[in-house]
Design a protein around this motif. Sequence first.
Motif, PDB file in Angstrom:
ATOM      1  N   ALA A 155       9.250  53.571 -42.564  1.00 38.74           N
ATOM      2  CA  ALA A 155       7.815  53.343 -42.736  1.00 38.74           C
ATOM      3  C   ALA A 155       7.361  52.025 -42.134  1.00 38.74           C
ATOM      4  O   ALA A 155       6.232  51.899 -41.648  1.00 38.74           O
ATOM      5  CB  ALA A 155       7.464  53.394 -44.216  1.00 38.74           C
ATOM      6  N   VAL A 156       8.248  51.025 -42.139  1.00 40.76           N
ATOM      7  CA  VAL A 156       7.833  49.697 -41.698  1.00 40.76           C
ATOM      8  C   VAL A 156       7.310  49.712 -40.270  1.00 40.76           C
ATOM      9  O   VAL A 156       6.330  49.055 -39.934  1.00 40.76           O
ATOM     10  CB  VAL A 156       8.981  48.677 -41.864  1.00 40.76           C
ATOM     11  N   TYR A 157       7.912  50.550 -39.394  1.00 40.38           N
ATOM     12  CA  TYR A 157       7.458  50.578 -38.003  1.00 40.38           C
ATOM     13  C   TYR A 157       6.047  51.126 -37.900  1.00 40.38           C
ATOM     14  O   TYR A 157       5.229  50.624 -37.124  1.00 40.38           O
ATOM     15  CB  TYR A 157       8.407  51.424 -37.159  1.00 40.38           C
ATOM     16  N   LEU A 158       5.782  52.176 -38.677  1.00 35.60           N
ATOM     17  CA  LEU A 158       4.456  52.786 -38.615  1.00 35.60           C
ATOM     18  C   LEU A 158       3.416  51.863 -39.224  1.00 35.60           C
ATOM     19  O   LEU A 158       2.308  51.735 -38.717  1.00 35.60           O
ATOM     20  CB  LEU A 158       4.472  54.125 -39.345  1.00 35.60           C
ATOM     21  N   GLN A 159       3.781  51.186 -40.332  1.00 34.48           N
ATOM     22  CA  GLN A 159       2.828  50.285 -40.974  1.00 34.48           C
ATOM     23  C   GLN A 159       2.487  49.117 -40.055  1.00 34.48           C
ATOM     24  O   GLN A 159       1.347  48.675 -39.975  1.00 34.48           O
ATOM     25  CB  GLN A 159       3.419  49.740 -42.277  1.00 34.48           C
ATOM     26  N   ALA A 160       3.502  48.610 -39.363  1.00 36.45           N
ATOM     27  CA  ALA A 160       3.285  47.424 -38.543  1.00 36.45           C
ATOM     28  C   ALA A 160       2.726  47.770 -37.170  1.00 36.45           C
ATOM     29  O   ALA A 160       2.228  46.888 -36.466  1.00 36.45           O
ATOM     30  CB  ALA A 160       4.590  46.650 -38.399  1.00 36.45           C
ATOM     31  N   ALA A 161       2.790  49.077 -36.804  1.00 39.22           N
ATOM     32  CA  ALA A 161       2.412  49.466 -35.447  1.00 39.22           C
ATOM     33  C   ALA A 161       1.041  48.950 -34.983  1.00 39.22           C
ATOM     34  O   ALA A 161       0.949  48.362 -33.900  1.00 39.22           O
ATOM     35  CB  ALA A 161       2.494  50.981 -35.303  1.00 39.22           C
ATOM     36  N   PRO A 162      -0.041  49.129 -35.780  1.00 37.23           N
ATOM     37  CA  PRO A 162      -1.339  48.671 -35.277  1.00 37.23           C
ATOM     38  C   PRO A 162      -1.340  47.180 -34.940  1.00 37.23           C
ATOM     39  O   PRO A 162      -1.925  46.763 -33.944  1.00 37.23           O
ATOM     40  CB  PRO A 162      -2.292  48.945 -36.436  1.00 37.23           C
ATOM     41  N   TYR A 163      -0.637  46.403 -35.763  1.00 36.14           N
ATOM     42  CA  TYR A 163      -0.655  44.952 -35.564  1.00 36.14           C
ATOM     43  C   TYR A 163       0.164  44.561 -34.337  1.00 36.14           C
ATOM     44  O   TYR A 163      -0.260  43.738 -33.527  1.00 36.14           O
ATOM     45  CB  TYR A 163      -0.118  44.260 -36.815  1.00 36.14           C
ATOM     46  N   VAL A 164       1.343  45.190 -34.201  1.00 41.24           N
ATOM     47  CA  VAL A 164       2.190  44.884 -33.046  1.00 41.24           C
ATOM     48  C   VAL A 164       1.478  45.286 -31.755  1.00 41.24           C
ATOM     49  O   VAL A 164       1.442  44.519 -30.780  1.00 41.24           O
ATOM     50  CB  VAL A 164       3.543  45.622 -33.158  1.00 41.24           C
ATOM     51  N   LEU A 165       0.874  46.479 -31.767  1.00 35.23           N
ATOM     52  CA  LEU A 165       0.181  46.964 -30.566  1.00 35.23           C
ATOM     53  C   LEU A 165      -0.946  46.020 -30.171  1.00 35.23           C
ATOM     54  O   LEU A 165      -1.173  45.766 -28.991  1.00 35.23           O
ATOM     55  CB  LEU A 165      -0.370  48.365 -30.811  1.00 35.23           C
ATOM     56  N   THR A 166      -1.654  45.498 -31.178  1.00 37.64           N
ATOM     57  CA  THR A 166      -2.765  44.600 -30.871  1.00 37.64           C
ATOM     58  C   THR A 166      -2.258  43.332 -30.191  1.00 37.64           C
ATOM     59  O   THR A 166      -2.837  42.868 -29.206  1.00 37.64           O
ATOM     60  CB  THR A 166      -3.514  44.236 -32.161  1.00 37.64           C
ATOM     61  N   ILE A 167      -1.168  42.791 -30.714  1.00 45.57           N
ATOM     62  CA  ILE A 167      -0.611  41.583 -30.090  1.00 45.57           C
ATOM     63  C   ILE A 167      -0.184  41.906 -28.656  1.00 45.57           C
ATOM     64  O   ILE A 167      -0.507  41.171 -27.713  1.00 45.57           O
ATOM     65  CB  ILE A 167       0.589  41.055 -30.908  1.00 45.57           C
TER      66      ILE A 167
END
Lengths: 317, 381
Positions: free
Chosen positions: A281-293
Motif C-alpha cells: 500500500a505504501v507505494y500507492l499512497q505515496a505515488a501522488p506525492y512522488v510523481l509531483t516531485i
Amino acid sequence: MDLSTIASLVTQTLIYATPLILTALGGVFSERGGVVNVGLEGIMVMGAFSSIVFNLSFAEQLGIWTPWVGLLVGGLTGMVFSLIHAVATVSFRADHIISGTVVNLMAPSLAIFLVKVIYQKGQTDNIRESFGYFTFEGLSKIPVLGPIFFEGTSLPAYFAIAVAIIAWFVLSKTKFGLRLRAVGENPQAADTLGINVYAMRYAGVLISGFLGGMGGAVFAQQIAGRFAVTTISGQGFIAMAAMIFGKWNPLGAMASAIFFGFAQNISISGSNLPVISSIPAVYLQAAPYVLTILVLVIFLGKASGPKANGKNYIKSK
Amino acid sequence: MDNSTSNLKKVLVPVLSVLLGFLLGAIIMWVSGYDAIAGYKTMINTAFVNPQTGAINPKSIGEIFVTAGPLIFTGLGFAVANTAGFFNIGLSGQALCGWVASIWTVLAMQGMPKLVVVPVAVIVGALAGAVAAAIPGALRAFFGTSEVIVTIMMNYILLYMSTHIVNNVMSESMIQTKGVTKNIGLEGSLRTEWLGQISNGSRLNLGIFLAIAFLVLVWFLLKKTTLGLEIRSVGLNPFASEYAGMSSKRTIIISMVISGALAGLGGVVQGLGTFNNFFVQGSSLSIGFDGMAVSLLGSGTSVGILISALLFSVLKLGGQGMQFAGIPPELVDVVIAAIIFFIGISFVIKLFIDKVIKDKKAEEIDLKPTPSNENKEGGTI
C-alpha cells in the motif's frame, strides 16, 4: 476483470477524485492570480466541517437536497475562511507560505473546538443524507459505456468535471480570466493598464476558498460521512500536487486529480484487484506525492507556474 | 530609522502578536459562551500548580521542559534554513525520520551499554533527518525545484514510509502490538533516574539540555563561523554571494542538511526522551509546524526560540487543563495559529508602532516635520 469490477473501479475513482478536482481548481485560481495557496488543506477542513454541521441540522427539512445545499454552505464557509489568507497576503504583505500555514494550523483546531462546543464531543455523528449514487436515465442504456460511466455513478463527480470546464473557459476565454492571469504574471504591467491588482487577487483567493470549501464538503458528505479531526488528512496537499501536475491549467488539474483519485482509490480498495493487491500500500499512497516531485524536477524546473506567484505586489505611490 | 526604534520593534512585534493572539482566543471563548478569564486562569494553573497542594508543581515544570526540547530543535531547524532563504516545511517529516531511526537503532542494539547505545541512536536519528532534508536541498540547488512543495510532498511520503517500516519492515521482536514498537527501556533512553526523581516522576530527560547546547552551537555556527557567514549571505542575496566567490549550491545543500539534522534531533528527543517508543502516526507530527511557529515568533534567534518554545509548551500543557473548565483544549492551537498570523502581518504591526512613536515624538517636539518611514518598507518581503 469483468464489466462490473471495471464499473465500480471507475465510480470509486471518480468519487475519490471529486474533492481533489474542486480543490485543485481552487488552487489554480489563487495561483494564476499570483497568490500561493498552501492553505487549501485548511480550507477543505472548514468546508467539510460546515457541510457536516449543516447536513446534521437540516437533513429533516431538506431531504435529498441536503448534501447539495451543504456543498454550497461548505463553499461559502471556505470562502469566508480564505479571507484570512487574502487579507494577510494581498493587503498586509504577509509571506504567502506563512499565511497559508496559519490557515492550515487554524482550521482543524477551530473546527474541532466548534464541534466540541456544539456537540460536546470530539467528532460528529454520521450524516443521514449523503450524496449516494446516481443513474443517468437513458445514457445508462448505452452498451458497455453506459454501465461503466452512467449507472450507479457519482453525480458530484460530473458536477466537478463541469466546473473544471467552466473554470477553463473563465480563465482562458473571458476578460476576468485574462486580467487574473495578467495579475499573476506581471502585476506592475497589469496595474499600468488600469487593472485593479488587489481586487483581482482577492477574487482569485476567494474563488479558491469557495472551490476548496466545496471540495471539503464533497469529501465529508460523500466519503467520510461525518467530521472528525482526521477527516481531511492530506487531500488539500494532494489537490495542490494535482494543480502542479496539471501545470496550473484547469483541465490539466482535473485530469491529474482524476489520476490521483485513482491512486487513492486503489490504495484503499486495491486488495480486491488482481496484480494491484500484490503491491504494498505504501507505494500507492505515496505515488501522488512522488510523481509531483518528479514532474517538478523533470518537466518544470525553474520556469514553473505563474511568474509573480508568491510575490507581494506593493503599489508605488 | 534609528537603532533604538528598530530594536524596540524587534521585541514589541512578538510581544504584541502574543497579546493579540490571546485576545483573539478570549474573544472566541467569549463568543462560544465561556468565561475567558477563568479559562486562561485554568491554563496557567494546570501548567504550573499542583491541584492538591496549590504549590508550584515540579512535575508540571518538568513536563514543560519535556515539551520544549523537541520544539527548540525543530525551531532551530527552521531558523537555519530560513537564514539561508529557504522555507523548510518538511520539519515534520524530518523529525519523523529521526524518531523512527533512533528508536529502531536502540531496539537493534539491545543489551549494549547505555553510553554506547544512546549516542549512536542520537547520531543515527540526526543523520536520518539530514538525509531527508538533503533531497529537497539538492533538488533546489541543481534543478531549482521549489523546496516548499518538495518538503510538503515529502512529509506525506515519509509518513506513509514510517507506517510501512513499523508494520512490515521491523523484525517481530521489536514490535509490541500492531503499529507500536516495544519500549526502549531506561538503557536506551534519554531519561535518567535522577531527572525523574527531582521532577516528581515527570518524563524530564536529557533532551532539554541537548537542546540548550544546540541553541548555543547554532548561534555560534551562524554568527561566528565562515559557513555561518555564507549561509547568511546566500539568504540575503544569492547572486551577490555567488559573485563574492561563495558556492550558493553548496550552501543551499549544507543549510538544508543542518536544518534536517536539527529537525531529526527534535524527533530523537521526542522518541528517546518523551515517548520511549514509536507508534504509527495518523498525520504529520505537530512538532514540525509548531517548530516553525516557535522560530517565527522567536525571529530565528537562539534566545527568541528558547523563550517561544517555553511559551508554547506552557500553552500546550496548560491547554490540556482547560477541559476542566469545560473549554475544549483545541483553543490553544487556535491561539498559537493566531499568534503566527500576527507575526505574519508584522508589517501592519510595525506601521502601528511607528505611528504611535511618531505621535509621541510629535507631541514632544511640537510637530517638527519627520521624514516618513513608509517608503523604506517597500520592496519585496
